[in-house]
Design a protein around this motif. Sequence first.
Motif, PDB file in Angstrom:
ATOM      1  N   VAL A 186      63.609 -45.498  42.812  1.00  8.30           N
ATOM      2  CA  VAL A 186      64.720 -45.645  41.754  1.00  8.30           C
ATOM      3  C   VAL A 186      65.630 -44.292  41.616  1.00  8.30           C
ATOM      4  N   THR A 187      66.496 -44.716  41.215  1.00  7.24           N
ATOM      5  CA  THR A 187      67.683 -43.492  41.067  1.00  7.24           C
ATOM      6  C   THR A 187      67.353 -42.968  39.608  1.00  7.24           C
ATOM      7  N   ILE A 188      67.234 -41.599  39.558  1.00 10.45           N
ATOM      8  CA  ILE A 188      66.923 -40.924  38.265  1.00 10.45           C
ATOM      9  C   ILE A 188      68.310 -40.350  37.715  1.00 10.45           C
ATOM     10  N   MET A 189      68.963 -39.769  38.681  1.00  7.38           N
ATOM     11  CA  MET A 189      70.223 -39.418  38.303  1.00  7.38           C
ATOM     12  C   MET A 189      71.459 -39.711  39.169  1.00  7.38           C
ATOM     13  N   GLN A 190      72.564 -39.882  38.430  1.00  8.97           N
ATOM     14  CA  GLN A 190      73.683 -40.194  39.602  1.00  8.97           C
ATOM     15  C   GLN A 190      75.143 -39.736  38.857  1.00  8.97           C
ATOM     16  N   ILE A 191      75.954 -39.524  39.608  1.00  8.30           N
ATOM     17  CA  ILE A 191      77.403 -39.407  39.323  1.00  8.30           C
ATOM     18  C   ILE A 191      78.137 -40.724  39.570  1.00  8.30           C
ATOM     19  N   HIS A 192      78.694 -41.468  38.616  1.00 11.58           N
ATOM     20  CA  HIS A 192      79.224 -42.716  38.784  1.00 11.58           C
ATOM     21  C   HIS A 192      80.731 -42.429  38.957  1.00 11.58           C
ATOM     22  N   GLY A 193      81.442 -43.208  39.959  1.00 11.14           N
ATOM     23  CA  GLY A 193      82.628 -43.047  40.233  1.00 11.14           C
ATOM     24  C   GLY A 193      82.880 -42.697  41.496  1.00 11.14           C
ATOM     25  N   ALA A 194      83.799 -43.088  42.331  1.00 12.19           N
ATOM     26  CA  ALA A 194      84.143 -42.481  43.876  1.00 12.19           C
ATOM     27  C   ALA A 194      85.473 -43.241  44.321  1.00 12.19           C
ATOM     28  N   ALA A 195      85.939 -42.369  45.275  1.00 13.56           N
ATOM     29  CA  ALA A 195      87.009 -43.245  46.081  1.00 13.56           C
ATOM     30  C   ALA A 195      86.515 -44.414  46.858  1.00 13.56           C
ATOM     31  N   GLU A 196      85.385 -44.140  47.455  1.00 14.78           N
ATOM     32  CA  GLU A 196      84.661 -45.385  48.027  1.00 14.78           C
ATOM     33  C   GLU A 196      83.352 -45.588  47.525  1.00 14.78           C
ATOM     34  N   GLY A 197      83.098 -47.029  47.173  1.00 16.16           N
ATOM     35  CA  GLY A 197      81.721 -47.454  46.466  1.00 16.16           C
ATOM     36  C   GLY A 197      81.982 -46.965  44.860  1.00 16.16           C
ATOM     37  N   ALA A 198      80.733 -47.301  44.416  1.00 19.76           N
ATOM     38  CA  ALA A 198      80.707 -47.135  42.830  1.00 19.76           C
ATOM     39  C   ALA A 198      80.315 -45.688  42.222  1.00 19.76           C
ATOM     40  N   THR A 199      79.592 -45.103  43.398  1.00 19.90           N
ATOM     41  CA  THR A 199      79.233 -43.673  42.838  1.00 19.90           C
ATOM     42  C   THR A 199      79.368 -42.668  44.020  1.00 19.90           C
ATOM     43  N   GLY A 214      76.267 -31.242  49.976  1.00 19.90           N
ATOM     44  CA  GLY A 214      76.674 -31.993  50.768  1.00 19.90           C
ATOM     45  C   GLY A 214      78.242 -32.672  50.095  1.00 19.90           C
ATOM     46  N   HIS A 215      78.907 -33.552  50.802  1.00 24.74           N
ATOM     47  CA  HIS A 215      80.263 -33.711  50.296  1.00 24.74           C
ATOM     48  C   HIS A 215      80.080 -35.161  49.663  1.00 24.74           C
ATOM     49  N   ASP A 216      81.029 -35.196  48.446  1.00 22.79           N
ATOM     50  CA  ASP A 216      81.021 -36.249  47.594  1.00 22.79           C
ATOM     51  C   ASP A 216      81.679 -37.704  48.369  1.00 22.79           C
ATOM     52  N   GLN A 217      81.959 -38.472  47.490  1.00 21.50           N
ATOM     53  CA  GLN A 217      82.528 -39.872  48.265  1.00 21.50           C
ATOM     54  C   GLN A 217      83.955 -39.809  47.766  1.00 21.50           C
ATOM     55  N   GLY A 218      84.702 -38.953  47.608  1.00 21.34           N
ATOM     56  CA  GLY A 218      86.211 -38.923  47.234  1.00 21.34           C
ATOM     57  C   GLY A 218      86.380 -38.917  45.742  1.00 21.34           C
ATOM     58  N   PRO A 219      87.514 -38.616  45.065  1.00 24.65           N
ATOM     59  CA  PRO A 219      88.018 -38.533  43.670  1.00 24.65           C
ATOM     60  C   PRO A 219      87.633 -39.824  42.985  1.00 24.65           C
ATOM     61  N   GLY A 220      87.649 -39.554  41.740  1.00 22.05           N
ATOM     62  CA  GLY A 220      87.731 -40.917  40.937  1.00 22.05           C
ATOM     63  C   GLY A 220      87.600 -40.642  39.492  1.00 22.05           C
ATOM     64  N   ASP A 221      87.133 -41.820  38.732  1.00 25.53           N
ATOM     65  CA  ASP A 221      86.806 -41.557  37.269  1.00 25.53           C
ATOM     66  C   ASP A 221      85.397 -41.201  37.372  1.00 25.53           C
ATOM     67  N   LEU A 222      84.892 -40.007  36.873  1.00 21.39           N
ATOM     68  CA  LEU A 222      83.577 -39.620  37.348  1.00 21.39           C
ATOM     69  C   LEU A 222      82.944 -39.298  36.061  1.00 21.39           C
TER      70      LEU A 222
END
Length: 235
Positions: free
Chosen positions: A132-145, A198-206
């Motif tokens: 289970v995911t207990i914390m996330q940052i939603h939004g990315a250039a690639e994928g949903a999170t 680590g690296h993020d998944q690119g900019p987005g609406d976060l």
Amino acid sequence: MRITIFSPKTIQEFAKPMCSFNYYRLIFFSALLVSFLGPQRYASADPTDGFTPVPLQNGNFVLEKPYNVPLTDRYSHVDGVNKLWVYNHDKPFKPGSDTRPRTEIRIKGCDYSSGVWQFEGYAYVPRGTSGVTIMQIHGAAEGATTLQLRIYNGVMRYYKYDLVATDLYDKWFRLNVIHDVGKGKLTVFIDGEQKYEGHDQGPGDLYFKCGVYAAPEKSSNYMESRWRDIKIYKK
């Protein structure tokens, strides 16, 4: 360990009788101590140092839960503790969604696409909750999170891959996550100690979320996390 070598003359000067000990020798001794211990042992900074708190009201915390059950069947708030739970067979958060079941707090009013932001909260995961995911940052250039922190058998991982922390069942722990969008960098702290970078998944609406969101596979039937003292900071 870093070793500093001093000249014989310098050592002889420092070794003069204590009656002649003065301000300059105090500075010398302090420098020697830092050199021996290293800066990390000499002092440790709090993850929130240099950040400004973002004011949050009740309206900033929006609950998402399986669409076909009342909120009180998957969420409670008692004495400042948010308790969120979900079952592996539950419906998604809205009809027609192909996402996994969840009961999550979505923090609104703190959406971002640039800058340096930080999530902080105290979390508790009971034994048996897994996959289970207990914390996330939603939004990315690639994928949903751009980040998911998952619990597998008491171990926290970055998605299902990199190890973040161990032995997290049945105790409160402080979680801090810093996202530097400009550098594309994520940093995770547990109880004030850096555990992952680590690296993020690119900019987005976060934006930040916490709670329970079933992983794509190997989720336990019952999943629960508890949260208190949730804060957002920025630079």
